[in-house]
Motif scaffolding. Structure first.
Motif, PDB file in Angstrom:
ATOM      1  N   GLU A 126      52.964  20.959  33.520  1.00 15.41           N
ATOM      2  CA  GLU A 126      53.178  20.693  34.939  1.00 15.41           C
ATOM      3  C   GLU A 126      53.271  22.016  35.702  1.00 15.41           C
ATOM      4  O   GLU A 126      52.621  22.205  36.729  1.00 15.41           O
ATOM      5  N   ARG A 144      50.791  23.618  38.458  1.00 23.31           N
ATOM      6  CA  ARG A 144      51.367  23.997  39.744  1.00 23.31           C
ATOM      7  C   ARG A 144      50.980  25.422  40.121  1.00 23.31           C
ATOM      8  O   ARG A 144      50.525  25.671  41.238  1.00 23.31           O
ATOM      9  N   GLY A 190      48.707  13.732  32.174  1.00 24.83           N
ATOM     10  CA  GLY A 190      49.531  13.235  33.271  1.00 24.83           C
ATOM     11  C   GLY A 190      50.387  14.345  33.860  1.00 24.83           C
ATOM     12  O   GLY A 190      50.533  14.461  35.082  1.00 24.83           O
ATOM     13  N   ARG A 191      50.909  15.186  32.997  1.00 24.37           N
ATOM     14  CA  ARG A 191      51.779  16.270  33.474  1.00 24.37           C
ATOM     15  C   ARG A 191      51.014  17.263  34.328  1.00 24.37           C
ATOM     16  O   ARG A 191      51.542  17.815  35.287  1.00 24.37           O
ATOM     17  N   ARG A 192      49.775  17.500  33.953  1.00 24.56           N
ATOM     18  CA  ARG A 192      48.977  18.437  34.749  1.00 24.56           C
ATOM     19  C   ARG A 192      48.682  17.846  36.124  1.00 24.56           C
ATOM     20  O   ARG A 192      48.726  18.547  37.140  1.00 24.56           O
ATOM     21  N   ILE A 193      48.394  16.558  36.120  1.00 25.52           N
ATOM     22  CA  ILE A 193      48.175  15.897  37.415  1.00 25.52           C
ATOM     23  C   ILE A 193      49.431  16.040  38.277  1.00 25.52           C
ATOM     24  O   ILE A 193      49.357  16.384  39.457  1.00 25.52           O
ATOM     25  N   ASN A 194      50.573  15.800  37.666  1.00 19.65           N
ATOM     26  CA  ASN A 194      51.833  15.888  38.418  1.00 19.65           C
ATOM     27  C   ASN A 194      52.043  17.264  39.036  1.00 19.65           C
ATOM     28  O   ASN A 194      52.478  17.378  40.181  1.00 19.65           O
ATOM     29  N   GLY A 195      51.732  18.291  38.246  1.00 17.87           N
ATOM     30  CA  GLY A 195      51.937  19.646  38.749  1.00 17.87           C
ATOM     31  C   GLY A 195      51.055  19.942  39.949  1.00 17.87           C
ATOM     32  O   GLY A 195      51.500  20.521  40.949  1.00 17.87           O
ATOM     33  N   TRP A 196      49.818  19.516  39.837  1.00 13.42           N
ATOM     34  CA  TRP A 196      48.872  19.728  40.933  1.00 13.42           C
ATOM     35  C   TRP A 196      49.327  18.972  42.177  1.00 13.42           C
ATOM     36  O   TRP A 196      49.401  19.531  43.279  1.00 13.42           O
ATOM     37  N   GLN A 197      49.681  17.696  41.939  1.00 14.74           N
ATOM     38  CA  GLN A 197      50.092  16.837  43.040  1.00 14.74           C
ATOM     39  C   GLN A 197      51.347  17.384  43.724  1.00 14.74           C
ATOM     40  O   GLN A 197      51.441  17.407  44.953  1.00 14.74           O
ATOM     41  N   ALA A 198      52.274  17.862  42.894  1.00 13.42           N
ATOM     42  CA  ALA A 198      53.522  18.391  43.447  1.00 13.42           C
ATOM     43  C   ALA A 198      53.245  19.591  44.354  1.00 13.42           C
ATOM     44  O   ALA A 198      53.804  19.704  45.453  1.00 13.42           O
ATOM     45  N   THR A 227      51.570  18.347  47.550  1.00 11.65           N
ATOM     46  CA  THR A 227      52.526  17.651  48.405  1.00 11.65           C
ATOM     47  C   THR A 227      53.492  18.641  49.056  1.00 11.65           C
ATOM     48  O   THR A 227      53.812  18.533  50.240  1.00 11.65           O
TER      49      THR A 227
END
Lengths: 330, 330
Positions: free
Chosen positions: A160, A164, A191-199, A202
């Motif tokens: 993540e 990020r 999923g964790r990589r997606i979360n980091g990017w999304q975070a 956002t």
DNA sequence: GTGAAAGCGCTAACAA
DNA sequence: TTGTTAGCGCTTTCAC
């Protein structure tokens, strides 16, 4: 001087008088004696074997493709050398992730080798069947690329965070529309990589609509994903790919469409395998400290075997961003 | 039904009635029973372990350099999978070539693991100390990259032939002055490659004066060697480098000097590791069938263990020339 | 064709 | 601190 005393010296037990130890050790050195691990194991001691479990299908595919994926090499570099320092040996085993007899395969390997420890790599690291089995067998094991707690040692390169910092790098040089090509869902790290990017997006108050595509780590899937992103009504000015093959695919897709990298599109890759330094331009990439993590995993297992208290988990060995020529100001 | 009968079934002995075999086999499958190799070994049977011996220094250097050298991967691909087919396991061992205790190290590994077979890779393949020791221990072993006969199975990718076809390719497209960058002298294959190049040149009635330079397989040594060739009073119009790193070095040296490849200079590489497809231009290269050779080595060892007659040697698995963009008509 | 006995090289448990 | 006994899970050898 009995056989048993020799055994004690070899196993570095403290209950032997120094001079006896010295005499025995001298003889051992002089004769070049080395105990048979098979016999040691039979005597109820360790096997001094640690198994590194890898996904058969993907590993073989990588080897055959000869695209320079050096995951196994880096595991050996960190894992094997650390094992050697402690008199252990690392054995690479391949098992089918999707097989319904994973349990069988794993049990067979364990029964045959009777390893003292097992290192799990993605996508096995969070496979409940495997984790449960290893736990039930009382084998100490490490889960590389896992954040879950539970049995076994969790080690992570913090996917993540990696996603990020990749995203923030791009945002920092002026990009607003940063696309992301995700990996397959059976890898928890996807999923964790997606979360980091999304975070990161956002946090910068940016919309991620139409900026996420999915691949399966393969080159063809990268082509499809890249095309999907580039065909959007409002295409991204930068793309992060979840591994090098998909990044290479994106680069080629751009080339075919006359999109100049990094002039028209910035590109960041994950994994930093050797080839990304030789592409044109060389790719800015997230570097995974696989050797370091494997070394830590071995250290944890051996310490556990010696009865030491486990450290707090997950163990985090952060990935880093290596800047090269594929990223530029928007 | 005694324990002994089970052992017989597991070892596929013929002296068991088919129906007994079937009953025992059924139970084995049902229970998922797998014998412990440690116990098998202790009982005086095989260890079902084959050791692949590699040069410690070079292997670690390659892993750390992360330049995509996939020798070990290809060995695993061919060796490990073939082992698995026969119920064997391949263990990678690293030993110091230049250490004066090679014998110690090797004996220690043999005593500890008690492998049924050993695979020697360059530069160990023709090391008399190692060959003698293995022979004396009665361990069956294969020598990859060796032509010498004597103990152990000799397998070769025919380096001389490989160098010859590379040279002939260049001669065929009009080159007269083909330079050659040789590998280090402690690799027997270095000399063979020189021979192949020289033979082809001589057969074409061409002079080789000032056309041979020596490196040690490293990038820096390749730079020096390339510079030496290019600085000659009559520089070559084509260069063959004995490995990819030295070819990369040659490519970079040319770029720095404004020599266009392949327009001003044709370049052929040895090894065909992944990176050579990603350079600009991609390199024409000799491809070494390492996986195939490793597989053959394992097959030979296992057949030998089963008491089969060895085939005539050396076993030749010829390397091939892969044409890419770094060679052009003179 | 199958079973029983002995032993491989080591270590754990116990005795001295 | 050291020595003795038993046994790990198999395979070999020899008897049945």
């Amino acid at each position: 001087m009995s056989l048993q005393t020799v055994s004690r010296v070899i196993n570095k037990e403290l209950s032997v008088r120094p001079d006896t130890t010295a005499r025995v050790q001298e003889a051992i050195d002089r004769l070049g004696y080395v105990p048979s691990i098979a016999a040691q194991r039979m005597g109820g001691s360790r096997s001094y074997l640690i198994v590194a479990l890898n996904d058969r299908e993907r590993t073989i595919a990588d080897w055959q493709a000869r695209q320079g994926t050096d995951w196994i090499d880096q595991m050996l570099l960190g894992g094997m050398l650390t094992c050697a320092e402690h008199g252990y040996r690392l054995i690479v085993e391949l098992v089918d992730t999707h097989s319904d007899h994973i349990e069988r395969e794993l049990m067979a390997a364990i029964a045959a080798l009777q390893p003292d420890g097992v290192i799990l790599t993605p996508p096995h690291s969070e496979n409940p069947l495997i984790v449960r089995l290893l736990d039930a067998q009382g084998i100490s094991f490490a889960r590389i690329g896992s954040l879950q707690d539970g049995a076994g040692f969790a080690l992570t390169m913090d996917d993540e965070h990696a996603a990020r910092i990749a995203t923030e790098h791009l945002l920092g040089i002026g990009h607003k529309r940063v696309g992301f090509i995700a990996g397959p869902a059976d890898y928890a790290l996807s999923g964790r990589r997606i979360n980091g990017w999304q975070a990161a997006m956002t946090a910068a108050a940016l919309d991620v609509h139409d900026l996420l595509a999915h691949g399966d780590f393969s080159y063809p899937s990268g082509c499809v994903a890249a095309a999907a992103l580039l065909d959007a009504s409002e295409p991204p000015t930068a793309i992060i790919a979840s591994n090098d093959q998909m990044a290479l695919a994106t680069l080629e897709t751009c080339r075919a469409r006359g999109i100049a990298v990094p002039h028209d599109l910035s590109l960041v890759s994950f994994d930093n395998t050797p080839v990304v330094r030789f592409t044109h331009p060389p790719l800015t990439a997230i570097d995974q400290p696989i050797a370091e993590v494997a070394a830590r995993a071995v250290t944890l297992i051996i310490a556990d075997l010696a009865g030491k208290e486990p450290p707090p988990q997950p163990i985090i060995v952060p990935a880093t961003l290596v800047l090269r020529g594929s990223t530029a100001a928007c």
